[in-house]
Structures are given as structure tokens and as C-alpha cells.
Design an enzyme around this catalytic site. Structure first.
Site, short mmCIF file in Angstrom:
data_model
loop_
_atom_site.label_atom_id
_atom_site.label_comp_id
_atom_site.label_asym_id
_atom_site.label_seq_id
_atom_site.Cartn_x
_atom_site.Cartn_y
_atom_site.Cartn_z
N GLU A 84 0.82 -1.22 0.00
CA GLU A 84 0.00 0.00 0.00
C GLU A 84 0.85 1.27 0.00
O GLU A 84 0.44 2.28 -0.56
CB GLU A 84 -0.94 0.01 1.20
CG GLU A 84 -2.06 -1.01 1.14
CD GLU A 84 -1.68 -2.37 1.71
OE1 GLU A 84 -2.55 -3.26 1.78
OE2 GLU A 84 -0.50 -2.54 2.09
N PHE A 146 -11.80 -7.40 13.73
CA PHE A 146 -10.67 -7.85 12.91
C PHE A 146 -10.36 -6.81 11.84
O PHE A 146 -11.24 -6.35 11.13
CB PHE A 146 -11.00 -9.20 12.26
CG PHE A 146 -9.92 -9.69 11.33
CD1 PHE A 146 -8.68 -10.06 11.82
CD2 PHE A 146 -10.15 -9.77 9.96
CE1 PHE A 146 -7.69 -10.52 10.97
CE2 PHE A 146 -9.16 -10.22 9.10
CZ PHE A 146 -7.93 -10.60 9.61
N GLN A 147 -9.11 -6.43 11.77
CA GLN A 147 -8.60 -5.44 10.82
C GLN A 147 -9.31 -4.09 10.93
O GLN A 147 -9.54 -3.40 9.94
CB GLN A 147 -8.67 -5.97 9.38
CG GLN A 147 -7.67 -7.08 9.12
CD GLN A 147 -7.49 -7.39 7.65
OE1 GLN A 147 -8.38 -7.19 6.85
NE2 GLN A 147 -6.32 -7.91 7.30
N LYS A 196 -17.75 -1.34 5.13
CA LYS A 196 -18.12 -2.40 4.19
C LYS A 196 -19.62 -2.44 3.94
O LYS A 196 -20.08 -2.62 2.79
CB LYS A 196 -17.62 -3.75 4.70
CG LYS A 196 -17.81 -4.90 3.73
CD LYS A 196 -17.16 -6.17 4.26
CE LYS A 196 -17.26 -7.31 3.25
NZ LYS A 196 -16.57 -8.53 3.74
N MET A 512 23.90 9.38 3.31
CA MET A 512 23.82 10.67 3.99
C MET A 512 24.09 10.51 5.48
O MET A 512 24.74 11.37 6.10
CB MET A 512 22.46 11.32 3.75
CG MET A 512 22.36 12.75 4.28
SD MET A 512 23.52 13.89 3.49
CE MET A 512 22.57 14.39 2.06
#
Length: 622
Positions: A84, A146-147, A196, A512
Site C-alpha cells: 500500500e 478484525f482489521q 463495508k 547521507m
């Protein structure tokens, strides 16, 4: 708000999108058939189609799966990324290259939280982006389902605005509002979180929707009195500088900037985010200011008497120690975001407005000053500027051990690929060298993570830029540290037919950080070596990973270059490959450093042109 007021606001918002290249069509122009008895997911896809979205970067998951079903039949292209974070940076790269709103999608929980870094990145760099996330069903919100993650709460400080859609009937309105917010005023990311069950609910679809954004009225037209005061200040200056920030690019104001520069005859400096806003080939361009800016650009700011900041925010990397920055300068600060004016440096003439309109009006006001006989003589100022520029040009030393110079690689890459190519970069030494040694002549050709400094930005941003500008050569210039964070998106590029080119500046270190350890930590290289080591700290001959083999495993063409004599031939070979992504592993020396440099927290007066080389300003100079 009354119905007539709401309709008026909708018309104003739609009109604001007209002429702003954020989508293929404005809200008012889209002729879309209404629909009844469809799902919220279908309504969302139709909304994206109506607003002109052509590509979305994302990954499906449980909560957002209902949205992916109608997307299967949509004319909106979906690019299936491997992470993602890649989706978010690709949307950013697309937006920066095209000027349109970039779009990404993710599911709930970890999918949404993986967007946090690109959202923060887009927020810092004022990039128009809309992120659509799935959420657990409405009844499960707040139960630690969940999630589940409160992505609205998490991203509130790093988005311009965000929405939780609770009614499927609101989807077209929320999508239209999200795109309007992302692309108007000071651009930025907007998140739309959709549970959802809302995606699955039955609803009706109509376009264009009513928009209701009370209180959101960005000031685009500057106040005439402030513009005239600024013009008078510039006309009376003996040491003016045009300090150009990324806002000039966001506003599409490069032509107006060129006109202003020609009219004033003043030197121009372009920040890291504004490279390409003013051509490097112009004799008025002193280069980039800041921590690793040119001596001439940094010193011009310090010695100026009138500083004209256009779409810039006086970032600490530009100002150095703020209390010592440009101590004798009167400041004209023009920005579309009123919160930026006076935030870091007091503005003597503040101007709130769109950079394109502001600079255009400033040109008109300056012409009036000149017609009245108020035209400054900048000959002495330019004599000093040219002296600094001649004495302290950008340059580099060839490695004493015969290793390949990273600066040479990037310089040749820019020369061969040319000013029409798009260059993205990761963050670190290679980013600074790419900003210094590639010549930028056009807007939208330099994309990088400026404010947040995100390692892993280059490859997915290049993917997004190439998707948006398929006929343009796109090079990602990456360090071996940055490259190992998001190189999995090369598989996406190979499968989706997005033939980017990647130059890995492979010095075996976090370059760096190593430079700072060399300069400030007595060469104690704690956890910055990326290559395999023997017990005594010497490098093993084995390559872990072997970037050529890795590139080939990801469906790309892998090349390697270790000699200066081979640099041009390898780059030209990569340029000739147009049907697959290409990765070049440039094995360079580990000791090269970025110069000039102003150490963090130091005054710009303490700039070093090279290690232990402090510029000497002659007698009689300001």
C-alpha cells in the site's frame, strides 16, 4: 445553509475545478446517467468515472472487496501494487507529473495504516491526492473488530481533510468534495473511509452532486493594496532575490514567474521542491538554496535587502538557523495558505493568494512602478553575485581510489536523458546530487519527497509518473538503502507494462547518514553499512542483494556499471529499452560527500563550499 446557498456553493466549487487540471472533466461538465437500485460500491466507481479518474493504485482486501467487484467492469484502470505504501507514492508521483489528483485504495486496518507514510508525504509537499479506504462494517466500528483501525483519527494531522461515509447516498457528494478539497487552495491529500456495509447497501446515483463545504473558501485573488506595496518595495530594492517555492509549480505559474524575473532583473533561487519552475539555463538562476544549495543562492538570500518569497514556506532546510536568516531583508511573502505567512519569518508585506494570480498582478504593478521612473540599478548586486557564482561553482572531486563517482553518474544521466525526461529520487545523498547536477528546464520534471524525506519514494513515484505520462522517459534515481524499501513495485511495473528506468547509486551504505557520521561522529559508522562484512569490518565480495539478479527476478532488465568509461554506454543501453523496466546498478565509491553544506542548526553564514573550505567574501562586499 439554505437550498439556494447550497446550490450556489456547488456551482462555485464546480467552477473552481474548471481550468484546474485535476481531472479529465470538471464536475459540471460530466454528463452521467443517473441510476437507481445500485450498491454503494457501484455508486463510488461511477463517481470516480464521472470526475474523470483514469487510474487507481491499490490492493484489495476484505473490507474494500465490495468496491473491487464493480471496478472489474469499470473503464478506470486499477494498478495492483505490491504494498500500500507503493500505491500512495504512485498516486503522488502521478499527481506531481500530471497536475491531476492521484488516487489510491486500500482495505481497512493494516492496509489503511500502510498509507500513513505516503499521506504524510503528500501533506508535507502539498500534493493533491485522494485515498479511499475500506472500513469494517458500521456496527463493528469501535469494537476492535478484525482489521479495524481508526484511520480517520490516525490521519487527521496529516490530511487536508478526511471523511467517514455513513450513508451510501452520500458517496457521490463525498467523492466530489474530496477531489475539490484535494485540488483547490493549497493542495493536499484527502481520505475517504467507507465501511463495508455502506459499500454493500442499496442506493441511487445522481451526478453532479450537491457539495456542502461551509467555511472552505480559499483566497485565490490577492489584495491589490498588498500587491502594490510589494511592487514598491521591489522597485526600491538594491539587492532583491526571488525565493521560489513549490507553490509556484502547484499553481502552474512558471510563465508568470519568467515574466516577473525578466521585469525585475533579480536573481532567482528555486527550492528543492521548485526545481524546474525556472530554467537552470537562465543566467538569472543562482540554483537551489538551503543546506546543500549553491554558495551563490545561499549567500544571495543572506545578503538580500528585499526577499520575495513566492509559494515557499521558509523551511528550516532553507533558512538554517532562523534567527540569523537574511537579517537585513524586508520580506514579501506570497502564499495561498495564510497559515504559512509569518509562521517562521515575519512578513513585511504579506500576500494571501494563488501564485499565478499574485505574480500576474505583481507584474502589472511593477510595470506601473517602472513607468513612473522607479527602476532599480542592480549592476553592483549582479557583480557580487557573479563573483560568488564564479568563485564557488558546484563541483566534485574524483575518488582518489579510482572508484566510480556518483556525481559523475548523475551528471551524465541528466545529460543523456535530457530536460524532457522526468526524474524521481529517493532521499539522501543521491537526492541532493540529482537536484544539483541534473539541469532542470521545465516544470514537472523533478519529483521527490522534500518535506517528509521518505526513503522508498523513488520507484513507486516513478511508476505513477510513467502511468500518467506514458510517452515521457521516467528515471528513478535511488540509493541502495532507499531502493531496498520499495523495489517490489518493479514487479508491478513489469506486469502492468510500466517501463520505468532505475539508476541505483550503490555505495554500500546509508550514504547521507554516513556523511554525518564522518563529519560529526568522528567516523564511527554505527549501523550504516549495508553490504556483508567480515569479522574485521571489511566488505565481503558477495553482493547481498545482487541488484542485477534481483531486477531480473522482478521481471526487469538488470545492468551493472562499475567504471567511468562505461557510464555513457550503459545509460544509452537503458534508454534504448522501451518495453520493460530497467535497473542499472551503479557501483560507486562510499566516501563521496554532498557539498556545499550548512550543518543542521547552523547559520547560513557558516556555509562550507567543500569540506574545510569556507567561502571568503572580499573587501567592500555586502
Amino acid at each position: 445553509m439554505t437550498t439556494s446557498q447550497s446550490e450556489s456553493a456547488t456551482r462555485e466549487a464546480a467552477a473552481a475545478l474548471t481550468g484546474v487540471e485535476t481531472t479529465a472533466r470538471s464536475i459540471e461538465e460530466a454528463a452521467v446517467e443517473p441510476a437507481t437500485g445500485i450498491t454503494g460500491a457501484q455508486s463510488l466507481v461511477r463517481s470516480l468515472e464521472a470526475i474523470g479518474v483514469d487510474v487507481v493504485f491499490g490492493i484489495p482486501g476484505g473490507a474494500i472487496l465490495p468496491l473491487y467487484d464493480p471496478l472489474f467492469d469499470s473503464k478506470v484502470r486499477h494498478v495492483l501494487v505490491r504494498h500500500e505504501q507503493g500505491a500512495g507514492h504512485a498516486a503522488t508521483g502521478y499527481a506531481q507529473a500530471t497536475g491531476r489528483v492521484g488516487v489510491c485504495m486500500a482495505t481497512s486496518g493494516p492496509g489503511a495504516t500502510n498509507l500513513v507514510t505516503p499521506l504524510a508525504d503528500a501533506y508535507m509537499d502539498s500534493v493533491p491526492m485522494v485515498a479511499i479506504t475500506g472500513q469494517v462494517p458500521s456496527g463493528a466500528i469501535g469494537t476492535d473488530a478484525f482489521q479495524e483501525a481508526d484511520i480517520r483519527g490516525i490521519t487527521m494531522p496529516i490530511t487536508k481533510h478526511n471523511f467517514l461515509v455513513t450513508d451510501a447516498a452520500d458517496i457521490p457528494q463525498r467523492i466530489a468534495e474530496a477531489f475539490h478539497l484535494a485540488s483547490t487552495g493549497r493542495p493536499g491529500p484527502v481520505l475517504v473511509d467507507v465501511p463495508k456495509d455502506v459499500l454493500q447497501a442499496t442506493t441511487d446515483f445522481a451526478w453532479p452532486p450537491r457539495m456542502d463545504l461551509p467555511g472552505y473558501r480559499p483566497t485565490t485573488r490577492p489584495h491589490g493594496k498588498q500587491v502594490r506595496e510589494a511592487a514598491a518595495l521591489i522597485a526600491g530594492a538594491s539587492r532583491p532575490v526571488l525565493y521560489v517555492g513549490g507553490g509556484v509549480l502547484k499553481a502552474g505559474a512558471t510563465e508568470e514567474l519568467a515574466e516577473l524575473a525578466a521585469l525585475t532583473g533579480a536573481p532567482v533561487v528555486t527550492t528543492l521542491m521548485a526545481r524546474g519552475a525556472f530554467p537552470d539555463s537562465s543566467p538569472q538562476h543562482l540554483g537551489m538554496p538551503g543546506m546543500h544549495g549553491t554558495v551563490a543562492a545561499v549567500t544571495a538570500l543572506q545578503k538580500s535587502d528585499v526577499l520575495v518569497a513566492l509559494g515557499a514556506r521558509f523551511d528550516d532546510r532553507v533558512t538554517g538557523q532562523l534567527s540569523t536568516f537574511a537579517p537585513d531583508a524586508l520580506v514579501v511573502h506570497a502564499d495561498i495558505d495564510p497559515a504559512e505567512i509569518g509562521k517562521n519569518r515575519k512578513a513585511d508585506v504579506p500576500i494571501v493568494g494563488d501564485a499565478k494570480e499574485t505574480i500576474g498582478q505583481l507584474v502589472t504593478a511593477l510595470r506601473a512602478e517602472h513607468e513612473a521612473g522607479r527602476t532599480p540599478d542592480l549592476a553592483e548586486w549582479w557583480s557580487q553575485l557573479d563573483d560568488w557564482r564564479d568563485r564557488y561553482p558546484l563541483g566534485y572531486d574524483e575518488p582518489e581510489d579510482g572508484a566510480l563517482s556518483p556525481q559523475y553518474v548523475i551528471e551524465r544521466l541528466g545529460a543523456i536523458a535530457g530536460p524532457d525526461a522526468i526524474y524521481t529520487s529517493g532521499v539522501g545523498q543521491h537526492q541532493m546530487w540529482a537536484a544539483q547536477f541534473i539541469k532542470y528546464e521545465k516544470p514537472g520534471t523533478w519529483l521527490n519527497s522534500g518535506g517528509l524525506g521518505t526513503m522508498g519514494y523513488a520507484v513507486p513515484a516513478a511508476m505513477g509518473a510513467k502511468q500518467g505520462m506514458p510517452e515521457t522517459t521516467v528515471w528513478a534515481i535511488d540509493g541502495d538503502g532507499c531502493f531496498q524499501m520499495t523495489n517490489q513495485e518493479l514487479a508491478t511495473c513489469a506486469i502492468e507494462g510500466i517501463p520505468i528506468k532505475v539508476a541505483v547509486i550503490n555505495n554500500g551504505n546509508l550514504g547521507m547518514v554516513r556523511q554525518w557520521q564522518t563529519l560529526f561522529y568522528e567516523g564511527r559508522y554505527s549501523n550504516t553499512k549495508l553490504h556483508a562484512q567480515n569479522a574485521d569490518g571489511t566488505p565481503k565480495p558477495v553482493r547481498i542483494p545482487d541488484f542485477v539478479t534481483l531486477a531480473e527476478a522482478l521481471g526487469c532488465v538488470g545492468l551493472r556499471c562499475e567504471s567511468k568509461d562505461d557510464v555513457d554506454a550503459v545509460i544509452e543501453k537503458a534508454m534504448a529499452i522501451t518495453d520493460a523496466p530497467v535497473v542499472i546498478d551503479f557501483v560507486v565509491g562510499s566516501d563521496a560527500q554532498v557539498w556545499p553544506m550548512v550543518a543542521a542548526g547552523s547559520s547560513n553564514d557558516d556555509i562550507l563550499a567543500a569540506r574545510d573550505v569556507r567561502p571568503v567574501f572580499g573587501e567592500g562586499q555586502v
